[in-house]
Motif scaffolding. Structure first.
Motif, PDB file in Angstrom:
ATOM      1  N   LYS A  38      34.558  34.386  41.332  1.00  0.00           N
ATOM      2  CA  LYS A  38      36.081  33.779  41.229  1.00  0.00           C
ATOM      3  C   LYS A  38      37.328  34.563  40.756  1.00  0.00           C
ATOM      4  CE  LYS A  38      34.909  28.628  40.546  1.00  0.00           C
ATOM      5  NZ  LYS A  38      34.417  27.657  39.591  1.00  0.00           N
ATOM      6  N   LEU A  39      36.344  35.355  39.695  1.00  0.00           N
ATOM      7  CA  LEU A  39      36.826  36.760  39.019  1.00  0.00           C
ATOM      8  C   LEU A  39      37.382  37.239  39.782  1.00  0.00           C
ATOM      9  CD1 LEU A  39      36.209  37.855  35.347  1.00  0.00           C
ATOM     10  CD2 LEU A  39      37.361  39.583  36.435  1.00  0.00           C
ATOM     11  N   ASN A  40      36.909  37.657  40.331  1.00  0.00           N
ATOM     12  CA  ASN A  40      36.935  38.783  41.732  1.00  0.00           C
ATOM     13  C   ASN A  40      37.680  38.749  43.329  1.00  0.00           C
ATOM     14  OD1 ASN A  40      35.236  40.478  40.915  1.00  0.00           O
ATOM     15  ND2 ASN A  40      33.310  40.007  42.653  1.00  0.00           N
ATOM     16  N   GLN A  41      38.061  37.597  42.856  1.00  0.00           N
ATOM     17  CA  GLN A  41      38.722  36.507  43.709  1.00  0.00           C
ATOM     18  C   GLN A  41      40.753  36.323  43.567  1.00  0.00           C
ATOM     19  OE1 GLN A  41      38.280  35.073  47.200  1.00  0.00           O
ATOM     20  NE2 GLN A  41      35.969  36.701  47.042  1.00  0.00           N
ATOM     21  N   SER A  42      40.894  36.843  41.925  1.00  0.00           N
ATOM     22  CA  SER A  42      41.885  36.042  41.377  1.00  0.00           C
ATOM     23  C   SER A  42      42.420  37.583  41.271  1.00  0.00           C
ATOM     24  CB  SER A  42      40.962  36.014  39.674  1.00  0.00           C
ATOM     25  OG  SER A  42      41.188  37.105  38.863  1.00  0.00           O
ATOM     26  N   VAL A  43      44.172  37.287  40.392  1.00  0.00           N
ATOM     27  CA  VAL A  43      44.300  38.581  40.316  1.00  0.00           C
ATOM     28  C   VAL A  43      44.238  38.961  39.629  1.00  0.00           C
ATOM     29  CG1 VAL A  43      46.785  37.132  41.004  1.00  0.00           C
ATOM     30  CG2 VAL A  43      46.680  37.197  38.676  1.00  0.00           C
ATOM     31  N   PHE A 234      41.229  27.247  36.191  1.00  0.00           N
ATOM     32  CA  PHE A 234      42.468  28.299  36.072  1.00  0.00           C
ATOM     33  C   PHE A 234      42.945  29.430  36.593  1.00  0.00           C
ATOM     34  CE2 PHE A 234      44.485  31.198  32.910  1.00  0.00           C
ATOM     35  CZ  PHE A 234      46.049  30.635  32.692  1.00  0.00           C
ATOM     36  N   PHE A 235      41.206  30.271  36.921  1.00  0.00           N
ATOM     37  CA  PHE A 235      41.445  31.000  38.260  1.00  0.00           C
ATOM     38  C   PHE A 235      42.525  30.690  39.149  1.00  0.00           C
ATOM     39  CE2 PHE A 235      37.491  32.661  36.714  1.00  0.00           C
ATOM     40  CZ  PHE A 235      38.007  34.012  36.101  1.00  0.00           C
ATOM     41  N   LYS A 236      42.403  29.516  40.166  1.00  0.00           N
ATOM     42  CA  LYS A 236      42.696  29.017  41.034  1.00  0.00           C
ATOM     43  C   LYS A 236      44.151  29.260  41.012  1.00  0.00           C
ATOM     44  CE  LYS A 236      40.411  25.955  43.563  1.00  0.00           C
ATOM     45  NZ  LYS A 236      39.489  24.363  43.102  1.00  0.00           N
ATOM     46  N   GLU A 237      44.588  29.214  39.691  1.00  0.00           N
ATOM     47  CA  GLU A 237      46.396  28.784  39.343  1.00  0.00           C
ATOM     48  C   GLU A 237      46.704  30.426  39.607  1.00  0.00           C
ATOM     49  OE1 GLU A 237      46.391  26.374  35.922  1.00  0.00           O
ATOM     50  OE2 GLU A 237      48.750  27.395  35.518  1.00  0.00           O
ATOM     51  N   LEU A 238      45.904  31.045  39.386  1.00  0.00           N
ATOM     52  CA  LEU A 238      46.598  32.665  39.355  1.00  0.00           C
ATOM     53  C   LEU A 238      45.499  33.456  40.610  1.00  0.00           C
ATOM     54  CD1 LEU A 238      45.577  33.510  36.348  1.00  0.00           C
ATOM     55  CD2 LEU A 238      47.730  33.194  36.397  1.00  0.00           C
TER      56      LEU A 238
END
Ligand code: 1GP
Length: 240
Positions: A38-43, A234-238
């Motif tokens: 998820k972190l990799n997919q985030s900003v 929260f990852f999705k939000e970003l």
């Protein structure tokens, strides 16, 4: 290893940076693959690893685990000498310049040298300022220092500037993990105006609005831990 160079480049282009903070003490290692995915997919642009109270060797183990699943630079944000591991890419070499406890101004740093000598970590000198946020935080308890009163902004500005003039490469304004309120945008903007070096903001940022406010005020890099620990949505939000 050019973590600092990359931060400077981003700052000169006006790009905003985000570090996800993983506290080895609170992180569920079983969930590492899923979390890092998820972190990799985030900003997020950096992974910071550290905490106020971490068991011996826990950081070393955690960093080698997450390294398997990500290419993002891993930067240590250590609460103690025992959290230094060569498995990471860089280290924020912190001095708690808002406080007057010699241990956290220079003692721990001296104690870390014999360990640091055997690493290839990129060491980034960082002036660390703890700002009052409405409740006692772990940093305050562990370092036995008082946070800076938020209404004495000039003192905060002068402390940050003194850090810069001492040769520190980054200034980190910290409200404390899980802070009730993040560092006030007004403080961020006034400190930023005085500095030539990049500014990091962290502590108590729990939503997109607060993140954007920090950026707008002048934060170059924002650090968020608790909001991800509590809810990975929260990852999705970003999202990128
Ligand atoms: C703590 O600044 C970091 O040292 C992040 O704080 O856990 O409140 O996001 P949070």
């Amino acid at each position: 290893k050019d973590i600092y160079l990359n931060i400077q480049e981003s700052v000169s282009k006006g790009e905003k940076l985000l570090a996800v903070l993983i506290d080895p003490d609170k992180f569920d290692i079983e969930n590492a693959v899923n979390f890092v995915e998820k972190l990799n997919q985030s900003v997020a642009t950096y992974i910071f690893v550290g905490g106020s109270t971490v068991e011996e060797n826990a950081t070393d183990f955690l960093v080698s685990e997450i390294k398997k699943y990500t290419k993002l630079p891993i930067v240590l944000f250590p609460g103690d000498v025992s959290q230094i591991t060569n498995k990471a890419d860089g280290l924020l070499f912190l001095s708690l310049i808002s406080g007057r406890n010699p241990e956290y101004l220079i003692g721990k740093q001296v104690a870390s040298i014999s360990k640091l000598k055997h690493t290839t970590l990129e060491v980034i000198p960082t002036g660390y300022l703890l700002i009052e946020n409405g409740k006692e935080t772990a940093v305050q308890r562990v370092t036995e220092t008082q946070p800076m009163p938020k209404n004495n902004i000039q003192n905060i500005i002068d402390t940050a500037k003194a850090g810069e003039l001492l040769g520190m490469k980054l200034i980190y304004l910290e409200a404390g993990s899980g802070a009730k309120e993040p560092v006030n945008p007004k403080i961020i903007s006034l400190v930023k105006q005085e500095l030539k070096i990049p500014l990091i903001i962290g502590g108590g940022i729990r939503n997109k609005k607060q993140l954007d406010e920090a950026y707008r005020a002048g934060a170059d890099l924002v650090v968020i831990g608790t909001a991800f620990e509590e809810d990975e949505a929260f990852f999705k939000e970003l999202k990128k």
